[in-house]
Design an enzyme around this catalytic site. Sequence first.
Site, PDB file in Angstrom:
ATOM      1  CG  ASP A  15     -25.359 -53.537   2.365  1.00 40.59           C
ATOM      2  OD1 ASP A  15     -24.915 -52.508   2.718  1.00 40.59           O
ATOM      3  OD2 ASP A  15     -26.545 -53.557   1.811  1.00 40.59           O
ATOM      4  CB  SER A  16     -26.649 -51.070   5.901  1.00 40.10           C
ATOM      5  OG  SER A  16     -26.572 -50.643   4.791  1.00 40.10           O
ATOM      6  CB  CYS A  79     -22.361 -51.464   3.781  1.00 42.85           C
ATOM      7  SG  CYS A  79     -22.900 -50.000   4.423  1.00 42.85           S
ATOM      8  CD  GLU A 158     -33.921 -51.281   1.474  1.00 42.94           C
ATOM      9  OE1 GLU A 158     -34.658 -51.999   1.998  1.00 42.94           O
ATOM     10  OE2 GLU A 158     -32.610 -51.611   1.137  1.00 42.94           O
ATOM     11  CB  CYS A 196     -24.993 -45.822  -2.249  1.00 48.75           C
ATOM     12  SG  CYS A 196     -26.266 -46.503  -1.448  1.00 48.75           S
TER      13      CYS A 196
HETATM   14  N1  DGL Z   1     -25.586 -49.781   2.115  1.00 48.42           N
HETATM   15  C1  DGL Z   1     -25.508 -48.382   2.270  1.00 48.42           C
HETATM   16  C2  DGL Z   1     -24.359 -47.716   1.547  1.00 48.42           C
HETATM   17  O1  DGL Z   1     -24.174 -48.547   0.735  1.00 48.42           O
HETATM   18  C3  DGL Z   1     -26.711 -48.015   1.756  1.00 48.42           C
HETATM   19  C4  DGL Z   1     -27.938 -48.241   2.670  1.00 48.42           C
HETATM   20  C5  DGL Z   1     -27.751 -47.529   4.017  1.00 48.42           C
HETATM   21  O2  DGL Z   1     -27.952 -46.234   4.271  1.00 48.42           O
HETATM   22  O3  DGL Z   1     -27.487 -48.329   5.021  1.00 48.42           O
HETATM   23  O4  DGL Z   1     -24.109 -46.848   1.748  1.00 48.42           O
END
Ligand code: DGL
Length: 281
Positions: A15-16, A79, A158, A196
């Site tokens: 994930d990001s 992500c 967050e 998301c």
């Molecule tokens: N992990 C991203 C998603 O599911 C959300 C957080 C980001 O914008 O990096 O789209």
Amino acid sequence: MQTPAFVPPTIGVFDSGFGGLTVLRALIARVPQARFSFIGDTARLPYGSKSRRTIARYAAQSARFLVEEQGAKYLVIACNTASALALDAIKDAVPSSVSVIGVISPGAEAARNASKTGDVLVIATDATVQSHAYAIACRAHGLRAFEKACPLLVPLVEEGWTDHPVTAEVIRIYFDELNADAAAQGLHPDTLVLGCTHYPLLRPIIERVAPANMRVIDSAESAADALLRQLRFDLGAPPPSTPSDPVLQFFATDSVEKFERLGSQFLGRPVGSVGLVDLGG
Ligand code: DGL
């Protein structure tokens, strides 16, 4: 004939940030005996406001780390933004023997199974919405999708404000706009896709604000089901579901302390210590 012993595969989850721990949580519930290696690219979060090119480069680096340094045979791209914009780049970055599972297609499939009207709402980051990946995947399943970016929700989660009046108000405003815009297009949505990683944490508020008959699809759950199907196919049998303490390893590219502090909220169990990784530029 004796069934061969189950060799726990290493499943890499990317994930990001640490929002993707909601996906890991769903995976652990289905394959408790696997080994999991999770990386959150916290140094470069958010992906949701970046370009396809940048997201693809970052995501490919994390995918390579999980495969080359952690030995992952399966990759789950938790992500949504990376799944929407970089799934092909990720597949190209790792050997073809590695199964790569994103969250978009499983989410659309679950929406198809849930929707009676054939009209669905999708909330996601800006980049995911602009890619129309969900609309395209939904169309492939015979659904009409109305997508809306909700960029304020990631920072609120967050911040740990998952049950905060400000967050509830923001969600209310987004939903008023969403319902009005979908109605103006002549849609009759009965299903909402949480597109998301962070939104499942807001599910209680979202369910309070959404119309009473709206079904809520958590793409974390759908992606975990997709991985289970893939494992069943590869093993020729369902993987053991006997409860067990999963082997878990966590990595982040920055903010390790914050990951350790807030991560357990996303995962639903203590995260323990998180390794710091430098993925390069
Ligand atoms: N992990 C991203 C998603 O599911 C959300 C957080 C980001 O914008 O990096 O789209």
